[in-house]
Design a protein around this motif. Structure first.
Motif, PDB file in Angstrom:
ATOM      1  N   TYR A 104      69.129 -15.470   9.052  1.00 46.70           N
ATOM      2  CA  TYR A 104      68.485 -16.754   7.913  1.00 46.70           C
ATOM      3  C   TYR A 104      66.942 -15.965   8.811  1.00 46.70           C
ATOM      4  N   ALA A 107      65.805 -12.607   7.260  1.00 48.45           N
ATOM      5  CA  ALA A 107      65.395 -13.330   5.799  1.00 48.45           C
ATOM      6  C   ALA A 107      64.853 -14.078   5.049  1.00 48.45           C
ATOM      7  N   LEU A 108      64.224 -14.869   5.786  1.00 50.32           N
ATOM      8  CA  LEU A 108      62.671 -15.921   5.724  1.00 50.32           C
ATOM      9  C   LEU A 108      62.030 -15.215   6.206  1.00 50.32           C
ATOM     10  N   SER A 109      61.018 -13.591   6.871  1.00 49.65           N
ATOM     11  CA  SER A 109      60.381 -13.578   7.725  1.00 49.65           C
ATOM     12  C   SER A 109      60.311 -12.003   6.348  1.00 49.65           C
ATOM     13  N   ILE A 110      61.089 -11.485   6.033  1.00 50.50           N
ATOM     14  CA  ILE A 110      61.284 -11.021   4.200  1.00 50.50           C
ATOM     15  C   ILE A 110      60.799 -11.582   3.626  1.00 50.50           C
ATOM     16  N   LEU A 111      60.604 -12.149   2.687  1.00 48.07           N
ATOM     17  CA  LEU A 111      60.870 -13.472   1.566  1.00 48.07           C
ATOM     18  C   LEU A 111      59.393 -14.535   1.885  1.00 48.07           C
ATOM     19  N   ILE A 112      58.350 -13.903   3.241  1.00 47.56           N
ATOM     20  CA  ILE A 112      57.597 -14.730   3.209  1.00 47.56           C
ATOM     21  C   ILE A 112      56.447 -13.417   2.904  1.00 47.56           C
ATOM     22  N   ALA A 193      56.931 -12.960  10.552  1.00 48.99           N
ATOM     23  CA  ALA A 193      56.491 -13.214   8.629  1.00 48.99           C
ATOM     24  C   ALA A 193      55.199 -12.225   9.084  1.00 48.99           C
ATOM     25  N   THR A 197      54.020  -9.156   7.421  1.00 53.99           N
ATOM     26  CA  THR A 197      52.563  -8.918   6.544  1.00 53.99           C
ATOM     27  C   THR A 197      51.690  -8.299   7.045  1.00 53.99           C
TER      28      THR A 197
END
Lengths: 315, 271
Positions: A104, A107-112, A193, A197
């Protein structure tokens, strides 16, 4: 490619062997005999000997190491000293919390990170880029467990959007399970994230300076088209490596975050076992986490070679 | 000088300065209990409030930051004193069994997630600041070995090293006299980053009870104490948390700035 895979596989096996030896040796030198710890100071010598035999502590060290490794290979992680249940059963319950939490968070890290990195790279040197880069400096410095406490304060206690701790259990449904993992996942994901980035941005900037990007522009593609069609794919190599590393980091990071949210995952199991001096559990769970990390790095190496054929010939 | 370098240097200097100031002066005695005065919000008498035992938070944070900095610094010293000689030796005999053994050994240490290694060490030898330092120190060794080896390898191909060899100097002699000064920049930059990481590691380990033990205050321990009280008195957690973020950000910016300043070939915009 086959030679490359075999070479990596050999180094994987070697790393696992050495890691298991280190873990076993460390636990061996730990002071205290688990059997006498369990039975207390007034135990009869016969009872003690019987328990030692039952726990497999009466055989020579080398034999015990081989038994342990052999057992792990066949899924037998030994029996907990305190709970008298197979460690594999305890681990299976706990992994059902820790692994989804790590995924989870990933996924958040990639989405940000993907949108933020692309945004910053496409506005290099402008206000938007500086803003994103400033935010990542803050994100990298953020201790995830402290951030977790702040999230609880705001989103669980003041706003009451999420539970402050505990795990609903997957049997209550996917939504309930994910809801109890949301704040922990955000806390784990944000500092990662920030790192991702920065990697995404610098990988894109490296690629943007390449000759083939200029050729693509000269061919008549717009800046946006070049970025999406040629830039992103080539920037993925360093980004993939970092994603792999982040996953193993997040998996290990759950150990601390679980303490903040009272989640019944592998981390809590390790800490409970440490305080109960249930070293067989500590030993097997630590080995399992190290195994997962080594395995992930192995797959990252393979993915790497699959994406970039130059690496195969070099190895 | 770049803006990054200035901001980083200022932020680190102020916060580390405050921590060091606690050696000679704190606004209040950080050990003096004052139960009737507990959990005070920030105010005139106590600038950043008081904790559950009525102790002054600003004084505690100053002393705690000093402990955290000490833990990070000692772990850094372990990493440098073992890792740098290993890296120099590996580069000196590139491709030899020694090089191979050092690099494979590094791979194994890297395979242990830092936290797991710390947990294992403290599980066996008991939780203490010393064991936290050893755990992070061991983690630092391959980091510095790698940086040193990476920086030293291309140097061995350079003319001035060849000249030194022709002059009859031994490889070990050259490593210390010519290679080491030339990888110093890299080590300073990496050292700043590992120092910042050390602050975070101390905080995490002490937070879960594996690092600094009571009654010694550290930033991580203050956060551990604050965990149960955070709803009553959020400032108990906010103050040490911001101190960690400030120090880590300052050191990271300083490291970035130094890297750009020491290596003009690097394009600043890329990082």
């Amino acid at each position: 490619m086959l030679r490359y895979v075999l070479k990596r596989l050999a180094s994987l096996v070697l790393s696992l062997a050495v890691a298991s030896l280190i873990i076993f040796t460390l636990i061996e030198v730990a002071p205290g005999d688990p059997a006498s710890f369990m039975l207390g100071i007034n135990a009869q010598p016969e009872t003690l000997a019987a328990l030692r035999a039952e726990l497999g502590l009466d055989v020579p060290k080398v034999q015990r190491y081989l038994n342990w490794v052999g057992g792990m290979l066949t899924g037998d992680f030994g029996t907990s000293y305190t709970y008298r249940t197979p460690v594999s059963e305890m681990v299976a319950d706990r992994i059902a919390v820790s692994l989804p939490l790590a995924l989870y968070a990933l996924a958040l890290s990639i989405l940000i990170a993907f949108p933020a990195g692309i945004f910053a790279a496409s506005r290099r040197g402008q206000a938007g880029d500086l803003g994103v880069m400033g935010a990542t400096q803050l994100g990298v410095a953020l201790p995830n467990f402290w951030f977790a406490m702040m999230l609880v304060l705001v989103f669980a206690i003041h706003l009451r959007w999420f539970p402050a701790g505990g795990f609903a259990g997957w049997d209550k449904g996917l939504i309930a399970g994910l809801t109890s993992l949301t704040l922990p996942a955000i806390a784990l994901a944000l500092p990662q994230a920030a790192i991702l980035t920065r990697v995404m941005r610098s990988a894109l900037l490296d690629v943007l300076g390449e000759d083939y990007m200029r050729t693509a522009r000269a061919k008549g593609l717009s800046a946006r088209q070049t970025l999406w069609r040629h830039g992103l794919r080539n920037a993925m190599i360093p980004v993939l490596t970092i994603i792999g590393l982040q996953f193993s980091f997040l998996f290990a990071g759950t150990i601390i975050i679980e303490q903040v949210f009272y989640l019944p995952g592998l981390g809590r199991l390790i800490f409970q076992s440490i305080s109960a001096r249930d070293l067989i559990v500590v030993e097997s769970v630590v080995m399992l986490v190290v195994f997962a990390v080594i395995l992930i790095n192995f797959f990252v190496d393979l993915a790497y070679a699959a994406v970039d054929p130059r690496l195969r010939s070099r190895a | 000088m770049s803006r990054t370098l200035v901001i980083g240097a200022l932020l680190s200097a102020v916060l580390i300065g405050l921590a060091l100031l606690s050696l000679i002066w704190t606004p209040h005695d950080h050990t003096s209990l004052n139960i009737p005065n507990k959990l005070q919000p920030p105010g005139a008498a106590h600038l950043l409030g008081t904790d559950q035992l009525g102790r002054d938070i600003l004084s505690m944070t100053m002393v705690g930051a000093r402990t955290s900095l000490g833990v990070a610094l000692l772990a850094l010293a372990i990493g440098l004193s073992v890792g740098v000689p290993l890296g120099l030796a590996a580069a000196m005999h590139k491709g030899s069994w020694l090089d191979e053994a050092i690099m494979r050994g590094n791979d194994i240490v890297f395979a242990f997630p830092l936290l797991v290694m710390a947990i294992l060490i403290t599980a066996v030898f008991g939780p203490s600041a010393t064991n936290a330092i050893i755990a992070f120190g061991i983690f630092n060794i391959p980091v510095f070995a790698r940086v040193t080896r990476g920086g030293a390898l291309p140097l061995w191909e350079r003319e001035f090293i060849l000249a030194a060899r022709v002059a009859g100097k031994t490889r070990a002699h050259i490593s210390v006299e010519h290679i080491l000064p030339n990888v110093l920049n890299l080590l300073i930059v990496q050292g700043t980053i590992q120092f910042a990481l050390g602050i975070q590691v101390e905080a995490a380990l002490s937070f879960v009870g594996l690092g600094v033990q009571p009654p010694t205050p550290s930033l991580g321990r203050m956060l551990a104490d604050a965990q149960t009280l955070v709803t009553l008195a959020p400032h108990l957690a906010i103050v040490p948390g911001l101190a960690i973020i400030g120090i880590v950000m300052g050191l990271n910016l300083l490291g970035d700035g130094l890297r750009d300043a020491l290596d003009p070939r690097l394009q600043r915009a890329r990082t």
